[in-house]
Design an enzyme around this catalytic site. Structure first.
Site, PDB file in Angstrom:
ATOM      1  N   GLY A  46      49.090  26.886  68.337  1.00  0.00           N
ATOM      2  CA  GLY A  46      48.529  28.023  67.612  1.00  0.00           C
ATOM      3  C   GLY A  46      49.154  28.120  66.233  1.00  0.00           C
ATOM      4  O   GLY A  46      50.271  27.637  66.016  1.00  0.00           O
ATOM      5  N   GLN A  51      51.655  31.973  58.333  1.00  0.00           N
ATOM      6  CA  GLN A  51      52.555  30.812  58.441  1.00  0.00           C
ATOM      7  C   GLN A  51      52.277  29.755  57.380  1.00  0.00           C
ATOM      8  O   GLN A  51      53.131  28.913  57.114  1.00  0.00           O
ATOM      9  CB  GLN A  51      52.452  30.175  59.831  1.00  0.00           C
ATOM     10  CG  GLN A  51      53.006  31.068  60.938  1.00  0.00           C
ATOM     11  CD  GLN A  51      52.890  30.381  62.281  1.00  0.00           C
ATOM     12  OE1 GLN A  51      51.871  30.469  62.934  1.00  0.00           O
ATOM     13  NE2 GLN A  51      53.932  29.669  62.687  1.00  0.00           N
ATOM     14  N   CYS A  93      58.082  28.267  68.066  1.00  0.00           N
ATOM     15  CA  CYS A  93      57.202  28.624  66.949  1.00  0.00           C
ATOM     16  C   CYS A  93      57.371  27.575  65.854  1.00  0.00           C
ATOM     17  O   CYS A  93      58.494  27.169  65.555  1.00  0.00           O
ATOM     18  CB  CYS A  93      57.596  30.002  66.423  1.00  0.00           C
ATOM     19  SG  CYS A  93      56.619  30.539  65.012  1.00  0.00           S
ATOM     20  N   LEU A  94      56.270  27.171  65.237  1.00  0.00           N
ATOM     21  CA  LEU A  94      56.340  26.181  64.163  1.00  0.00           C
ATOM     22  C   LEU A  94      57.166  26.703  62.984  1.00  0.00           C
ATOM     23  O   LEU A  94      57.694  25.916  62.206  1.00  0.00           O
ATOM     24  CB  LEU A  94      54.930  25.803  63.688  1.00  0.00           C
ATOM     25  CG  LEU A  94      54.042  25.136  64.747  1.00  0.00           C
ATOM     26  CD1 LEU A  94      52.651  24.874  64.190  1.00  0.00           C
ATOM     27  CD2 LEU A  94      54.668  23.854  65.267  1.00  0.00           C
ATOM     28  N   HIS A 135      51.847  36.249  70.691  1.00  0.00           N
ATOM     29  CA  HIS A 135      52.711  35.567  69.713  1.00  0.00           C
ATOM     30  C   HIS A 135      52.029  35.498  68.347  1.00  0.00           C
ATOM     31  O   HIS A 135      52.626  35.822  67.316  1.00  0.00           O
ATOM     32  CB  HIS A 135      53.049  34.164  70.241  1.00  0.00           C
ATOM     33  CG  HIS A 135      53.875  33.329  69.319  1.00  0.00           C
ATOM     34  ND1 HIS A 135      55.162  32.936  69.613  1.00  0.00           N
ATOM     35  CD2 HIS A 135      53.594  32.788  68.093  1.00  0.00           C
ATOM     36  CE1 HIS A 135      55.636  32.215  68.606  1.00  0.00           C
ATOM     37  NE2 HIS A 135      54.708  32.095  67.679  1.00  0.00           N
ATOM     38  N   GLU A 136      50.747  35.085  68.340  1.00  0.00           N
ATOM     39  CA  GLU A 136      50.041  34.913  67.056  1.00  0.00           C
ATOM     40  C   GLU A 136      49.762  36.261  66.389  1.00  0.00           C
ATOM     41  O   GLU A 136      49.857  36.379  65.166  1.00  0.00           O
ATOM     42  CB  GLU A 136      48.738  34.126  67.255  1.00  0.00           C
ATOM     43  CG  GLU A 136      48.915  32.713  67.826  1.00  0.00           C
ATOM     44  CD  GLU A 136      49.902  31.846  67.065  1.00  0.00           C
ATOM     45  OE1 GLU A 136      50.104  32.065  65.852  1.00  0.00           O
ATOM     46  OE2 GLU A 136      50.502  30.958  67.703  1.00  0.00           O
ATOM     47  N   HIS A 139      52.632  37.503  64.380  1.00  0.00           N
ATOM     48  CA  HIS A 139      52.743  36.926  63.033  1.00  0.00           C
ATOM     49  C   HIS A 139      51.990  37.770  62.000  1.00  0.00           C
ATOM     50  O   HIS A 139      52.413  37.861  60.848  1.00  0.00           O
ATOM     51  CB  HIS A 139      52.162  35.504  62.999  1.00  0.00           C
ATOM     52  CG  HIS A 139      53.102  34.443  63.486  1.00  0.00           C
ATOM     53  ND1 HIS A 139      54.299  34.175  62.870  1.00  0.00           N
ATOM     54  CD2 HIS A 139      53.009  33.553  64.519  1.00  0.00           C
ATOM     55  CE1 HIS A 139      54.911  33.172  63.503  1.00  0.00           C
ATOM     56  NE2 HIS A 139      54.142  32.786  64.514  1.00  0.00           N
TER      57      HIS A 139
END
Ligand code: NI
Length: 171
Positions: A46, A51, A93-94, A135-136, A139
């Site tokens: 995702g 991000q 997480c990226l 999670h997304e 962000h």
């Protein structure tokens, strides 16, 4: 299509609250294609617009990491209408590379939002899918998964970051 740079913690842009998506069309489609490419390249399941430095309320995901544009799911302007139960599982997480931790999330969620064309969508999901949506969406509100972990674990992460920065700094 282009792979975009993924911002990493502690970049302050990751802490901003993103703005609603109001314009659907060619430029949004181009952003979504770039976000999907970037997500697969990392790889991740995702990716939220903040991000890649875009302050808009949307994210893309593909839990199979298929690389198939037809399988990319997009949610714009997400809102939870139900969150119930709880689950604890490992998250990464990226934007926080090389670090994972157990995070408590709702077990099942119902989410309303819009697809890439602005049409209403509703998702009623559990397990990893529910975890990913939470999670997304975090962000988009300037939150990271490390905000949900213990101060002790966060301290370990911060020490590791300081060491990495010290190693990179010129002598
Ligand atoms: Ni993330």
């Amino acid at each position: 299509m282009a792979i975009r740079k993924v911002l990493t913690y502690p970049d302050p842009f990751l802490r901003q609250v993103a703005e609603p998506v109001t314009r659907f069309g060619e430029s949004l489609d181009a952003l979504i294609r770039d976000m999907a490419e970037t997500m697969w390249d990392e790889p991740g399941i995702g990716l939220a617009a903040p991000q890649v430095g875009v302050g808009l309320r949307l994210f893309v995901y593909d839990m199979e990491v298929s690389g198939d544009p037809a399988k990319v799911r997009v949610v714009c302007n997400p809102e939870f209408t139900l969150m119930e139960g709880s689950q604890v599982d490992e998250e990464g997480c990226l934007s926080v590379p090389g670090f994972t931790a157990d995070v408590k999330r709702a077990a099942r969620v119902v989410m309303r939002g819009q697809d890439r064309a602005g049409k209403p969508v509703e998702l009623d999901v559990a397990g990893l899918h529910a975890r990913l949506l939470q999670h997304e969406t975090d962000h988009l509100d300037g939150k990271l998964f490390i905000d949900h972990i213990s101060a002790l674990k966060r301290g370990i992460l911060k020490r590791r970051l300081r060491k990495a920065q010290a190693a990179q700094a010129p002598a």
